[in-house]
Design an enzyme around this catalytic site. Structure first.
Site, mmCIF file in Angstrom:
data_model
loop_
_atom_site.group_PDB
_atom_site.id
_atom_site.type_symbol
_atom_site.label_atom_id
_atom_site.label_comp_id
_atom_site.label_asym_id
_atom_site.label_seq_id
_atom_site.Cartn_x
_atom_site.Cartn_y
_atom_site.Cartn_z
ATOM 1 N N GLU A 48 35.575 41.457 37.611
ATOM 2 C CA GLU A 48 36.747 42.286 37.866
ATOM 3 C C GLU A 48 38.053 41.605 37.423
ATOM 4 O O GLU A 48 39.002 42.283 37.026
ATOM 5 C CB GLU A 48 36.784 42.660 39.357
ATOM 6 C CG GLU A 48 37.781 43.719 39.750
ATOM 7 C CD GLU A 48 37.621 45.041 38.984
ATOM 8 O OE1 GLU A 48 36.486 45.383 38.574
ATOM 9 O OE2 GLU A 48 38.637 45.727 38.797
ATOM 10 N N GLY A 49 38.084 40.265 37.465
ATOM 11 C CA GLY A 49 39.283 39.553 36.993
ATOM 12 C C GLY A 49 39.538 39.856 35.523
ATOM 13 O O GLY A 49 40.656 40.214 35.122
ATOM 14 N N HIS A 50 38.487 39.731 34.703
ATOM 15 C CA HIS A 50 38.631 40.056 33.276
ATOM 16 C C HIS A 50 39.032 41.524 33.100
ATOM 17 O O HIS A 50 39.857 41.858 32.245
ATOM 18 C CB HIS A 50 37.296 39.865 32.542
ATOM 19 C CG HIS A 50 36.753 38.466 32.547
ATOM 20 N ND1 HIS A 50 35.590 38.121 33.181
ATOM 21 C CD2 HIS A 50 37.211 37.325 31.959
ATOM 22 C CE1 HIS A 50 35.338 36.842 32.991
ATOM 23 N NE2 HIS A 50 36.306 36.326 32.256
ATOM 24 N N GLY A 83 44.874 35.454 32.234
ATOM 25 C CA GLY A 83 44.910 35.482 33.695
ATOM 26 C C GLY A 83 45.640 34.279 34.265
ATOM 27 O O GLY A 83 45.519 33.167 33.730
ATOM 28 N N ARG A 96 31.773 31.402 36.734
ATOM 29 C CA ARG A 96 30.986 30.269 37.243
ATOM 30 C C ARG A 96 30.560 30.467 38.693
ATOM 31 O O ARG A 96 29.697 29.718 39.170
ATOM 32 C CB ARG A 96 31.775 28.966 37.099
ATOM 33 C CG ARG A 96 31.925 28.521 35.653
ATOM 34 C CD ARG A 96 32.495 27.113 35.529
ATOM 35 N NE ARG A 96 32.335 26.586 34.184
ATOM 36 C CZ ARG A 96 33.304 26.558 33.254
ATOM 37 N NH1 ARG A 96 34.506 27.031 33.534
ATOM 38 N NH2 ARG A 96 33.076 26.062 32.058
HETATM 39 P P1 AMP Z 1 37.221 33.068 30.859
HETATM 40 O O1 AMP Z 1 36.191 34.077 30.454
HETATM 41 O O2 AMP Z 1 36.891 32.346 32.114
HETATM 42 O O3 AMP Z 1 37.622 32.167 29.721
HETATM 43 O O4 AMP Z 1 38.522 33.901 31.202
HETATM 44 C C1 AMP Z 1 39.080 34.808 30.287
HETATM 45 C C2 AMP Z 1 40.417 35.280 30.805
HETATM 46 O O5 AMP Z 1 40.224 35.918 32.079
HETATM 47 C C3 AMP Z 1 41.405 34.148 31.034
HETATM 48 O O6 AMP Z 1 42.703 34.567 30.625
HETATM 49 C C4 AMP Z 1 41.334 33.931 32.521
HETATM 50 O O7 AMP Z 1 42.505 33.383 33.067
HETATM 51 C C5 AMP Z 1 41.106 35.346 33.012
HETATM 52 N N1 AMP Z 1 40.511 35.328 34.349
HETATM 53 C C6 AMP Z 1 39.390 34.644 34.743
HETATM 54 N N2 AMP Z 1 39.188 34.821 36.068
HETATM 55 C C7 AMP Z 1 40.198 35.614 36.520
HETATM 56 C C8 AMP Z 1 40.555 36.143 37.799
HETATM 57 N N3 AMP Z 1 39.842 35.876 38.897
HETATM 58 N N4 AMP Z 1 41.659 36.913 37.880
HETATM 59 C C9 AMP Z 1 42.407 37.171 36.774
HETATM 60 N N5 AMP Z 1 42.127 36.719 35.544
HETATM 61 C C10 AMP Z 1 41.039 35.942 35.422
#
Ligand code: AMP
Length: 312
Positions: free
Chosen positions: A66-68, A180, A220
């Site tokens: 959901e963050g993504h 994020g 993770r």
């Molecule tokens: P990652 O796949 O972990 O490299 O993250 C890709 C993007 O999603 C990055 O800009 C992160 O900061 C963002 N992101 C990861 N987790 C979250 C979260 N819980 N809330 C908001 N954005 C997130």
């Protein structure tokens, strides 16, 4: 699952028939597309721009949550055509880190991204991204920003991050890129790179999405056992307590750090850092002010977790 996302998933699972039907760009029903090459991306971006669309890019390493997906929502608010890249970038992993076991599920990512309104998913191979091997050009600031915090325990990490983000910016030439706040140091370094190199892209940073109990969403988190999941709350708990202390008038950086670190000195939690720092320079502050940032990192079992909060 809608017909559109089902088609997208089928393409990813078995690229051969779709590739024959559409050699340059694999178009799935509804106009959403999965691209595996930079050439396909350039063609899709050219067409979108020719149609007068404002282009947004959401870079990710996949295993979307959901963050993504809130980044995709945000991108759709500020642009008309939204791409999500899914690439587990080997350059940003150090020896002994979790590159090999990093969770991956491209069909699910494609379904989620298109379900949320993305127009294109870019899922390149390592060879496609780095056809000449590891790039030797590096854009990391030399003033220590990339060596603090996560950079201290992950040497070369931000060099890998900025390299892949610079390449994605070169491929997509997005009008806006959405990141994020969860990765505060990463977002700060990307802003700095864009500023230093005059890259024509607006960097947008969206708030961290959390579970109801405070745990920041992360790909993770899937590694955590039930017991580790409970222990992992030490990170957000420390941030919340320190924020409350600051709101009650405590501005001493040392006192706030002690709260962050105290919360993480718990069984099964191996603290890496608990810091209070300046949002722009990332240097530790003696006195916190509104806008100063608190960040924490710890290992819970084998899983490295990070979190942060801006003081209000
Ligand atoms: P990652 O796949 O972990 O490299 O993250 C890709 C993007 O999603 C990055 O800009 C992160 O900061 C963002 N992101 C990861 N987790 C979250 C979260 N819980 N809330 C908001 N954005 C997130």
């Amino acid at each position: 699952m809608s017909a559109r996302t089902a088609a997208a998933v089928a393409f990813v699972a078995d690229p051969a028939p779709a590739a024959e039907a559409a050699p340059l760009l694999s178009v799935v029903k509804g106009g959403a597309r999965v691209a595996e090459t930079r050439a396909e991306v350039r063609e899709a971006v050219r067409a979108a721009r020719a149609a007068g669309k404002r282009i947004a890019l959401v870079p990710t390493m996949g295993y979307l949550h959901e963050g993504h997906l809130t980044l995709v929502d945000r991108a759709r608010e500020v642009a008309d055509w939204v791409a999500v890249s899914v690439f587990v970038n080997p350059l940003q992993f150090g020896p002994g880190e979790d590159l090999a076991r990093y969770p991956r599920d491209l069909p699910r990512d494609v379904e989620l991204a298109f379900g949320r309104g993305a127009d294109l998913v870019f899922a390149p191979s390592v060879e496609e991204m780095y056809p000449h091997g590891e790039p030797r050009v590096t854009v990391v600031p030399e003033d220590g920003m990339a060596e603090r915090l996560c950079g201290a325990s992950r040497p070369g990490h931000f060099r890998g991050v900025l390299t892949v983000v610079a390449k994605l910016f070169g491929t997509f030439t997005p009008d806006v890129a959405v990141f994020g706040q969860k990765d505060f140091q990463q977002a700060t370094l990307i802003r700095r790179m864009v500023d230093d190199l005059d890259l024509p892209v607006a960097v947008d940073v969206a708030p961290t999405v959390r579970e109801a109990d405070g745990l920041a969403l992360s790909s993770r988190n899937v590694y955590l056992s039930a017991d580790e999941r409970a222990r992992a709350l030490a990170l957000s708990r420390g941030l919340r307590r320190a924020a409350e202390l600051f709101a009650a008038g405590e501005t001493d950086g040392g006192a706030l750090r002690a709260v962050l670190r105290g919360a993480m000195s718990a069984p099964g939690v191996e603290m890496e850092y608990g810091e209070v720092f300046d949002a722009r320079t990332l240097a530790p502050v003696a006195r916190a002010v509104p806008g100063s940032v608190m960040a924490v990192a710890a290992r819970v079992g084998r899983t490295r977790l990070i979190d942060n909060a801006v003081l209000a």
